[in-house]
Structure formats: structure tokens, C-alpha cells
Design a protein around this motif. Structure first.
Motif, PDB file in Angstrom:
ATOM      1  N   CYS A  49     -11.800   3.293 -22.055  1.00 42.17           N
ATOM      2  CA  CYS A  49     -12.697   3.507 -23.294  1.00 42.17           C
ATOM      3  C   CYS A  49     -12.559   4.867 -23.651  1.00 42.17           C
ATOM      4  O   CYS A  49     -12.129   5.207 -24.706  1.00 42.17           O
ATOM      5  CB  CYS A  49     -14.049   3.133 -23.390  1.00 42.17           C
ATOM      6  N   ARG A  73      -4.356   3.770 -24.338  1.00 47.65           N
ATOM      7  CA  ARG A  73      -5.436   3.762 -25.057  1.00 47.65           C
ATOM      8  C   ARG A  73      -6.335   4.946 -24.319  1.00 47.65           C
ATOM      9  O   ARG A  73      -6.390   4.872 -23.294  1.00 47.65           O
ATOM     10  CB  ARG A  73      -6.387   2.733 -25.726  1.00 47.65           C
ATOM     11  N   LYS A  78     -15.710  10.185 -29.005  1.00 49.44           N
ATOM     12  CA  LYS A  78     -16.273   8.788 -28.966  1.00 49.44           C
ATOM     13  C   LYS A  78     -17.380   8.544 -29.915  1.00 49.44           C
ATOM     14  O   LYS A  78     -18.567   9.431 -29.972  1.00 49.44           O
ATOM     15  CB  LYS A  78     -16.637   8.668 -27.654  1.00 49.44           C
ATOM     16  N   PRO A  79     -17.520   7.649 -30.899  1.00 49.76           N
ATOM     17  CA  PRO A  79     -18.584   7.315 -31.544  1.00 49.76           C
ATOM     18  C   PRO A  79     -19.557   6.340 -30.472  1.00 49.76           C
ATOM     19  O   PRO A  79     -18.981   5.343 -30.165  1.00 49.76           O
ATOM     20  CB  PRO A  79     -17.988   6.205 -32.672  1.00 49.76           C
ATOM     21  N   GLU A 111      -8.834   7.468 -30.874  1.00 46.05           N
ATOM     22  CA  GLU A 111      -9.695   7.384 -31.881  1.00 46.05           C
ATOM     23  C   GLU A 111      -9.802   8.823 -33.028  1.00 46.05           C
ATOM     24  O   GLU A 111     -10.112   9.757 -32.266  1.00 46.05           O
ATOM     25  CB  GLU A 111     -11.129   6.720 -31.755  1.00 46.05           C
ATOM     26  N   GLN A 129      -6.201   5.712 -34.143  1.00 45.11           N
ATOM     27  CA  GLN A 129      -7.189   4.516 -34.263  1.00 45.11           C
ATOM     28  C   GLN A 129      -8.312   4.947 -34.991  1.00 45.11           C
ATOM     29  O   GLN A 129      -9.152   5.989 -34.976  1.00 45.11           O
ATOM     30  CB  GLN A 129      -7.789   4.279 -32.769  1.00 45.11           C
ATOM     31  N   GLY A 131     -12.258   3.395 -35.806  1.00 40.98           N
ATOM     32  CA  GLY A 131     -13.151   2.481 -35.009  1.00 40.98           C
ATOM     33  C   GLY A 131     -13.734   1.682 -36.066  1.00 40.98           C
ATOM     34  O   GLY A 131     -13.978   1.919 -37.367  1.00 40.98           O
ATOM     35  N   THR A 132     -14.771   0.630 -35.573  1.00 44.32           N
ATOM     36  CA  THR A 132     -15.354  -0.249 -36.424  1.00 44.32           C
ATOM     37  C   THR A 132     -16.308   0.268 -37.335  1.00 44.32           C
ATOM     38  O   THR A 132     -16.612  -0.017 -38.440  1.00 44.32           O
ATOM     39  CB  THR A 132     -16.350  -1.271 -35.348  1.00 44.32           C
ATOM     40  N   ARG A 133     -17.031   1.404 -36.683  1.00 44.04           N
ATOM     41  CA  ARG A 133     -17.917   2.409 -37.432  1.00 44.04           C
ATOM     42  C   ARG A 133     -17.455   2.967 -38.706  1.00 44.04           C
ATOM     43  O   ARG A 133     -18.068   3.600 -39.548  1.00 44.04           O
ATOM     44  CB  ARG A 133     -18.922   3.177 -36.625  1.00 44.04           C
ATOM     45  N   LYS A 154      -9.684  -0.900 -37.250  1.00 43.51           N
ATOM     46  CA  LYS A 154     -10.267  -1.897 -36.747  1.00 43.51           C
ATOM     47  C   LYS A 154     -11.396  -2.332 -37.708  1.00 43.51           C
ATOM     48  O   LYS A 154     -11.847  -1.715 -38.612  1.00 43.51           O
ATOM     49  CB  LYS A 154     -11.374  -1.362 -35.632  1.00 43.51           C
ATOM     50  N   ARG A 184     -11.875  -7.092 -33.781  1.00 40.26           N
ATOM     51  CA  ARG A 184     -12.500  -6.540 -32.571  1.00 40.26           C
ATOM     52  C   ARG A 184     -13.914  -7.287 -32.200  1.00 40.26           C
ATOM     53  O   ARG A 184     -14.697  -6.785 -31.495  1.00 40.26           O
ATOM     54  CB  ARG A 184     -12.576  -5.065 -32.428  1.00 40.26           C
ATOM     55  N   HIS A 219     -14.068  -5.142 -26.721  1.00 42.37           N
ATOM     56  CA  HIS A 219     -15.267  -5.172 -27.568  1.00 42.37           C
ATOM     57  C   HIS A 219     -15.875  -6.427 -28.092  1.00 42.37           C
ATOM     58  O   HIS A 219     -17.020  -6.425 -28.449  1.00 42.37           O
ATOM     59  CB  HIS A 219     -14.915  -4.084 -28.651  1.00 42.37           C
ATOM     60  N   GLU A 245      -9.587  -2.474 -22.639  1.00 43.15           N
ATOM     61  CA  GLU A 245     -10.170  -1.487 -21.816  1.00 43.15           C
ATOM     62  C   GLU A 245      -9.872  -1.827 -20.320  1.00 43.15           C
ATOM     63  O   GLU A 245     -10.101  -3.012 -19.994  1.00 43.15           O
ATOM     64  CB  GLU A 245     -11.467  -1.350 -22.074  1.00 43.15           C
TER      65      GLU A 245
HETATM   66  C1  PEP Z   1     -13.085   1.734 -28.686  1.00 47.52           C
HETATM   67  O1  PEP Z   1     -12.054   1.158 -28.924  1.00 47.52           O
HETATM   68  O2  PEP Z   1     -13.486   2.379 -27.614  1.00 47.52           O
HETATM   69  C2  PEP Z   1     -14.094   1.677 -29.743  1.00 47.52           C
HETATM   70  C3  PEP Z   1     -15.282   2.510 -29.773  1.00 47.52           C
HETATM   71  O3  PEP Z   1     -13.951   0.456 -30.482  1.00 47.52           O
HETATM   72  P1  PEP Z   1     -15.132   0.116 -31.804  1.00 47.52           P
HETATM   73  O4  PEP Z   1     -14.868   0.916 -32.849  1.00 47.52           O
HETATM   74  O5  PEP Z   1     -14.264  -1.439 -31.962  1.00 47.52           O
HETATM   75  O6  PEP Z   1     -16.413  -0.125 -31.302  1.00 47.52           O
END
Ligand code: PEP
Ligand code: MN
Length: 297
Positions: A49, A73, A78-79, A111, A129, A131-133, A154, A184, A219, A245
Motif C-alpha cells: 500500500c 505499486r 498517502k491519502p 498515487e 494513480q 485515488g478514489t478520494r 480509480k 476498486r 481495497h 497489495e
Molecule cells: C491505494 O491504492 O493504496 C489507495 C489509497 O486506494 P484507493 O484510492 O482506492 O482507496
């Protein structure tokens, strides 16, 4: 005539022409280094991760490369759900990713959370990348239009497929046609899994859009025991690859340890997936006649 996004799919997806599947543009092939995503090869992207240390990353890179992964990856930025949680190693993490890439030949996906970081991260990453957020961070999406790297977009955890395609369209309109979509898992009322893997998203997206689609089972599941079976599902619904992961000691991981595979589990999963991948590749040859499950083409 202006091509339209599959007007027969419940009246949806009708206004994102740049990412719409048309007779002339059925599949996009996204080049990454010396291979391609969406060109028939099932591409596995695997790694921790978060980038935590040189030893953690290099060991993981060597293991996943030997098992058949093409892309490493690892998050350097990190979010996190909590502002007190580990936020990533930043530039130090990017340098470790490069080192692991040089050592193994793996391409790098990492990311990018902010438009201010796009240029820096593009110097280290082969795939950017989102991310979902961040799926609806339009300033970021527009900045990625000119980054010169493919973008893995994502799905937002509460986003519809139409909204995902709208974001992809923003990246394409900003000048970057190299986009890979990633399912995801989404938020539903179900709590037994971290998210609900919307497996139908893969064939729907592949019916209405020319973009490659991959699945992130980690995820979606939130627990490692479900990752191999969800990965198998991804192969048979026609996904172009996986984002998984993997950690040398998941119980000590600084993020997402519960859903990270051990090295042994990853190796086993890759071996177990092989016949499903081959089956899928064989049926792809027949796809012109079979296409349009869903009656949409
Ligand atoms: C990730 O790939 O570690 C991640 C934070 O993914 P997601 O944005 O899908 O939560
Ligand atoms: Mn994670």
C-alpha cells in the motif's frame, strides 16, 4: 456524425465522446514502457500500500516480478482516513520506487493527490494513480492532461460509472488519451467487506468505453482471504489487469495490512490465475462475435 457513447445503454453515458466506444475506436491500448495495457496481456500491478523502507520495497519488488507482475505499486503520498495515520515518505518514497524499478525492470505506479505534485511524481512514475478520494478533483485531472504519463483513474467510492467516465473525459479533454479505469469497490450498506466490488462495472465499462479496465480486489475486499477469488472473478469478466497489495509482513504494515497478501499468497494466486487468464485470452479471440453481452453495441 458525432460518435455517441452507447446511446442504448439505458439512455446513459451519452455525452463523453472522447472515451466512448465507437465502431472506429473500440479499444485503447495504453503503452507503459515496453509493454501495453489493454492490448490482450493481463497486466498485474502489485506491491505494498505504502512505501515504508528500502528493504520492504526491494524484497516486494523482487517477489512480485518473479511471480509475473509487470508494475510495482506503492504509495509515497498517502491519502489516509485519519490525519494522524502515516502519510507516506514523499520524495524519499519516490526515490525508493525508482531504485526498485532499476533493480527489477518493473514499471512504477504511484498515487498523485495534488496538482502541485504532478510534475515531480511524473519524473518517477510510469503510471500516475488517481485515488478514489480524488476522482472528482478536477484541478488534478486537468493537470494530468499534460503530464506525459498514463493515468490510472480509480472509481470514487460513491461514484456512478457515468461519473467515473466524466472524470476520464476531463483527463482526455485536457490532452491525455492514455487512461486506465479501475474498479476498486464502492460504498454500499454491506459491511462484511470494506467496499462492495462492483464486478458488473467491468463489462459495462468495456461495453460503453474504449478504455482499458482493471480491478483492485484489495481495497474492495479489505481482507486478504478474499483477494484471490475476487482476482479470479476479474479475469473472467474481462478485466485487463489487477492492482493488488502485497507486503513482506502484512501484520506489521503501516497501512492496509489486513488486505495485503503475503509473498506466498501472492505467488500462489498468480499461479492459480494462469488458467483463467488463458481462458479469457482465448475467448477474446472470439469476442467479435460474442461482443455485446448487454445488448449494447
Ligand atoms: C491505494 O491504492 O493504496 C489507495 C489509497 O486506494 P484507493 O484510492 O482506492 O482507496
Ligand atoms: Mn491501500
Amino acid at each position: 456524425m458525432t460518435p455517441r457513447m452507447n446511446p442504448r445503454w439505458n439512455g446513459q453515458f451519452s455525452c463523453f465522446d472522447l472515451v466512448a466506444k465507437t465502431e472506429e475506436h473500440r479499444h485503447s491500448i495504453v503503452p507503459v514502457g515496453d509493454f501495453q495495457i489493454g492490448g490482450g496481456e493481463f497486466v498485474v500491478m502489485a506491491g505494498p500500500c505504502a512505501v515504508e523502507s528500502e528493504a520492504q520495497l526491494l524484497q516486494t519488488a523482487e517477489t512480485v516480478a518473479a511471480a509475473g507482475a509487470r508494475i510495482l505499486r506503492g504509495g509515497a503520498y498517502k491519502p489516509r482516513s485519519s490525519p494522524y495515520a502515516f502519510q507516506g515518505l514523499g520524495v524519499e518514497g519516490l526515490k525508493l520506487l525508482r531504485k526498485a524499478s532499476v533493480a527489477t525492470g518493473l514499471a512504477i505506479i504511484t498515487e498523485v493527490m495534488s496538482e502541485e505534485d504532478v510534475d515531480l511524481i511524473a519524473e518517477y512514475a510510469d503510471v500516475m494513480q488517481v485515488g478514489t478520494r480524488s476522482m472528482e478533483n478536477y484541478a488534478l485531472l486537468e493537470a494530468l492532461g499534460g503530464c506525459g504519463r498514463p493515468v490510472l483513474l480509480k472509481r470514487g467510492m460513491t461514484a456512478t460509472l457515468e461519473e467515473l467516465l466524466r472524470s476520464a473525459h476531463v483527463v482526455a479533454m485536457a490532452g491525455n488519451p492514455h487512461i486506465i479505469l479501475c474498479e476498486r469497490g464502492i460504498r454500499t450498506f454491506e459491511t462484511a467487506t470494506r467496499n462492495t466490488l462492483d464486478i458488473a462495472a467491468v463489462p459495462v465499462l468495456k461495453t460503453v468505453s474504449h478504455l482499458p479496465v482493471i480491478v483492485d480486489p484489495s481495497h474492495a475486499a479489505g481482507v486478504r482471504s478474499l483477494v484471490p477469488v475476487l482476482s479470479r472473478a476479474a479475469t473472467v469478466v474481462g478485466a485487463d489487469g489487477l492492482l493488488v497489495e502485497v507486503h513482506p509482513a502484512p501484520e506489521q504494515a503501516m497501512s492496509d495490512g489486513n488486505q495485503s497478501l503475503t509473498f506466498g499468497e501472492f505467488r500462489r494466486m498468480m499461479a492459480d490465475l494462469q488458467p483463467y487468464i488463458e481462458l479469457q485470452q482465448e475467448s477474446r479471440q472470439l469476442r467479435p462475435q460474442l461482443l455485446v453481452a448487454g445488448g449494447a453495441d
